[in-house]
Enzyme design. Structure first.
Site, PDB file in Angstrom:
ATOM      1  N   GLU A 326       0.812  -1.228   0.000  1.00 28.29           N
ATOM      2  CA  GLU A 326       0.000   0.000   0.000  1.00 28.29           C
ATOM      3  C   GLU A 326       0.837   1.266   0.000  1.00 28.29           C
ATOM      4  O   GLU A 326       0.729   2.088   0.930  1.00 28.29           O
ATOM      5  CB  GLU A 326      -0.986  -0.058   1.182  1.00 28.29           C
ATOM      6  CG  GLU A 326      -1.942  -1.251   1.037  1.00 28.29           C
ATOM      7  CD  GLU A 326      -2.825  -1.522   2.228  1.00 28.29           C
ATOM      8  OE1 GLU A 326      -3.271  -2.688   2.363  1.00 28.29           O
ATOM      9  OE2 GLU A 326      -3.089  -0.593   3.013  1.00 28.29           O
ATOM     10  N   ASN A 373       2.319  -4.371  -3.584  1.00 27.56           N
ATOM     11  CA  ASN A 373       0.953  -4.834  -3.317  1.00 27.56           C
ATOM     12  C   ASN A 373       0.048  -3.640  -3.010  1.00 27.56           C
ATOM     13  O   ASN A 373       0.402  -2.795  -2.184  1.00 27.56           O
ATOM     14  CB  ASN A 373       1.010  -5.794  -2.115  1.00 27.56           C
ATOM     15  CG  ASN A 373      -0.242  -6.636  -1.952  1.00 27.56           C
ATOM     16  OD1 ASN A 373      -0.759  -7.178  -2.931  1.00 27.56           O
ATOM     17  ND2 ASN A 373      -0.729  -6.735  -0.728  1.00 27.56           N
ATOM     18  N   HIS A 409     -10.014  -6.595  -2.587  1.00 25.18           N
ATOM     19  CA  HIS A 409     -11.062  -6.662  -1.560  1.00 25.18           C
ATOM     20  C   HIS A 409     -12.332  -6.148  -2.232  1.00 25.18           C
ATOM     21  O   HIS A 409     -12.723  -4.994  -2.073  1.00 25.18           O
ATOM     22  CB  HIS A 409     -10.664  -5.826  -0.349  1.00 25.18           C
ATOM     23  CG  HIS A 409      -9.501  -6.402   0.400  1.00 25.18           C
ATOM     24  ND1 HIS A 409      -9.594  -7.565   1.126  1.00 25.18           N
ATOM     25  CD2 HIS A 409      -8.202  -6.009   0.479  1.00 25.18           C
ATOM     26  CE1 HIS A 409      -8.406  -7.843   1.647  1.00 25.18           C
ATOM     27  NE2 HIS A 409      -7.543  -6.930   1.270  1.00 25.18           N
ATOM     28  N   GLU A 442      -5.276 -10.783  -2.127  1.00 24.11           N
ATOM     29  CA  GLU A 442      -6.050 -10.727  -0.876  1.00 24.11           C
ATOM     30  C   GLU A 442      -7.551 -10.774  -1.178  1.00 24.11           C
ATOM     31  O   GLU A 442      -8.356 -10.066  -0.561  1.00 24.11           O
ATOM     32  CB  GLU A 442      -5.715  -9.438  -0.108  1.00 24.11           C
ATOM     33  CG  GLU A 442      -4.233  -9.273   0.210  1.00 24.11           C
ATOM     34  CD  GLU A 442      -3.934  -8.061   1.064  1.00 24.11           C
ATOM     35  OE1 GLU A 442      -2.752  -7.694   1.149  1.00 24.11           O
ATOM     36  OE2 GLU A 442      -4.868  -7.487   1.673  1.00 24.11           O
ATOM     37  N   ASP A 444     -11.294 -11.197  -1.386  1.00 25.20           N
ATOM     38  CA  ASP A 444     -12.534 -11.524  -0.685  1.00 25.20           C
ATOM     39  C   ASP A 444     -13.622 -10.646  -1.291  1.00 25.20           C
ATOM     40  O   ASP A 444     -13.337  -9.659  -1.968  1.00 25.20           O
ATOM     41  CB  ASP A 444     -12.422 -11.388   0.840  1.00 25.20           C
ATOM     42  CG  ASP A 444     -11.849 -10.051   1.322  1.00 25.20           C
ATOM     43  OD1 ASP A 444     -11.382  -9.981   2.473  1.00 25.20           O
ATOM     44  OD2 ASP A 444     -11.888  -9.078   0.534  1.00 25.20           O
TER      45      ASP A 444
END
Ligand code: G3I
Length: 531
Positions: A326, A373, A409, A442, A444
């Site tokens: 990030e 990332n 996400h 990541e 979801d």
């Protein structure tokens, strides 16, 4: 219990975690193969019901035929499970009813997408094809070695048959063989995904990709269902928190390697790849001595020693590292002058800290693939453009960057955004075209912003997961997909935000959700499309 003792206990428990009982594999595969055969037949039956409906418009008759097809599948699956006498045969697949309902919906959608004058011809053509294509998954269960050739032969025969029959009478204006084949592959991959007992890990590996999950070693050790699910469906693991600077290196001269060792030990015991997460993350879980670093030299020294110590310890055992996580401001943070996150590294070391961290990591383990990332970059826009510019700057400066991680996400960052397959694919391809690897790191899918009742939201989530995996599979440089957890029971979205949410492929009771079958269907579709 000290950190160290708990970690030793966790490692022992993890490495000793029960894997699948040896020798039952053949029974489970036979059971899976019987289930696949029943679904192959069901695909033919449901398409026949559709063809008849197109001739008679008798919806009631079609529904009766669907009920008959469902009853046949229920009977066949019940018999197969009884014969196998192994719980995994039921656990690894959808329920018979759900599988047939999903297939019936897919058949109706496929038919609805065809020009009316072509419907009957197509449905008749698909009928035979769907059976043979679904059956290739049965072959994969019975003879894993011959899977690719069996699939290639079947697909070649299917294309020849379609080409021979096209254009069909009355369908000149209709869709062509090139469109007709993908539709039957989509139907077949969905049916096979619900019925097969092959884990996502196995299917992904056959496609040369990795599929995995982020884990907390404590949770795996404490839950007997966790390690077997990982062993069956994950070929890659990421430490959700154990390798972050704060937990693993709380003071300049103190390391807490236990939990991270446990993650790596489990992965090695289960033959899984490890993604290292994360070396430098300015926003969270930084220890005080770093957060409060007084000078650039002090911070530079801390960063060099941290990366050398952590990457060096696991050199040759961790395949990839999220070197900087990030680097952009949080999606809800105020913008900054240069578009980078306003953290201690940026403030004391300048934007060059990213390249510096990459160089330290490369020096500590030349074999590890080094990633940047980020979140909220799955769809085009100013955020993706700023990240793209940062990546271009690093490559132009010769920084050792190998790949980009799309956190994905979905639905959360940004809130309410559920990008479709084409959008994700284009975003992945944009960075891949820079010669980089890309991964979904990541994944979801929150249900918080999805309307409707829970079953409808879960079904939609199945399509969302399918779209994400399809997008990745369509981009050769997309090397892997990691979900941020595996079971809803442990999702960060509940602990971090207190959400009532079900964002992951497995439910609280480790039941496989539509999300799981959507992912597996996308993997199987890719194998069919590339056969
Ligand atoms: O371990 C301590 C425990 O000792 C203490 O009792 C407890 C109560 O405060 O906190 C525990 O630490 C928590 C840690 O998770 C482990 O559970 C931290 O407070 C909590 O902030 C931390 O949340 C993690 C978060 O990153 C912040 O690092 C989430 O579990 C984790 O899922 C989340 O993951 C991030 C990725 O690393 C980067 N991308 C976004 C993603 C979601 O935020």
């Amino acid at each position: 219990m000290t950190h160290h003792v708990r970690a030793v206990v966790v490692t022992t428990l993890l490495v000793a975690a029960p894997g699948p009982a040896p020798g039952d594999e053949a029974g489970v595969a036979r059971c899976g193969s019987a289930k696949v055969a029943a679904m192959a037949r069901a695909c033919g039956d449901l398409l026949a019901a559709e063809a008849r409906f197109l001739r008679t418009a008798d919806g009631a008759a079609r529904d009766r035929r669907i009920d008959t097809a469902r009853a046949r599948v229920v009977a066949a699956w019940t018999a197969a499970e009884a014969e196998a006498g192994d719980a995994r045969c039921a656990a690894d697949t959808a329920t018979a009813g759900a599988a047939v309902d999903r297939l019936a919906a897919a058949v109706a959608a496929a038919r609805a997408a065809t020009p009316p004058e072509c419907g009957r011809t197509l449905v008749r053509l698909w009928r035979r094809s769907c059976r043979t294509v679904v059956a290739t998954e049965g072959a994969a269960l019975r003879a894993p070695g011959d899977t690719a050739s069996e699939r290639a032969t079947t697909l070649a025969r299917l294309r020849r048959r379609m080409d021979r029959r096209w254009p069909a009478p009355g369908c000149a204006s209709g869709i062509g063989a090139d469109e007709a084949v993908p539709i039957v592959l989509r139907l077949a991959s969905g049916a096979a995904a619900d019925a097969t007992t092959r884990g996502m890990r196995t299917v992904a590996a056959e496609a040369g990709r990795a599929i995995g999950a982020a884990i907390e070693p404590d949770e795996v050790a404490a839950d007997p269902a966790y390690a077997p699910a990982l062993a069956h469906d994950s070929g890659s693991v990421t430490a959700e928190n154990a390798m972050k600077w704060g937990p693993i290196h709380p003071e300049p001269d103190r390391w807490v390697f236990g939990p991270a060792d446990a993650v790596v030990a489990l992965a090695e015991a289960q033959g899984q790849r490890v993604r290292g997460h994360t070396l430098v993350w300015g926003a969270m879980q930084l220890p005080a001595y770093v957060q409060n670093a007084a000078t650039a030299d002090a911070l530079r020294g801390y960063m060099r020693d941290h990366i050398a110590g952590l990457v060096g310890r696991y050199a040759g055992r961790i395949a990839q590292w999220d070197v900087v996580n990030e680097p952009l401001p949080g999606i809800l943070d105020p913008p900054t002058s240069d578009g980078l996150d306003d953290n201690v590294f940026r403030r004391l070391l300048g934007p060059g800290y990213v390249a510096e961290a990459l160089q330290h990591a490369r020096a500590a383990d030349p074999a590890a693939r080094l990633y940047l990332n980020e979140n909220g970059i799955e769809a085009p826009g100013p955020r993706q453009d700023r990240f793209y510019a940062l990546v271009q700057e690093l490559l132009a400066a010769g920084a050792p960057l190998d790949g980009v991680g799309f956190q994905a996400h979905v639905g959360l960052i940004p809130p309410g955004q559920y990008p479709d397959r084409a959008v994700i694919e284009a975003s992945l391809r944009r960075f891949a075209d820079l010669g980089l690897e890309v991964e979904l790191t990541e994944l979801d899918v929150t249900l918080v912003f999805r309307p409707g009742d829970l079953p409808a939201r879960l079904a939609q989530q199945g399509d969302d997961y399918r779209a994400m995996v399809e997008a990745c599979m369509a981009v050769a440089a997309c090397r892997g997909i990691t979900t941020w957890g595996l079971s809803d029971r442990y999702t960060w979205l509940r602990s971090f935000f207190g959400f009532d949410d079900w964002p992951l492929p497995f439910g609280d009771a480790w039941e496989r959700k539509p999300a799981y079958f959507g992912m597996r269907a996308a993997l199987l579709l890719h194998l069919l499309e590339t056969a």
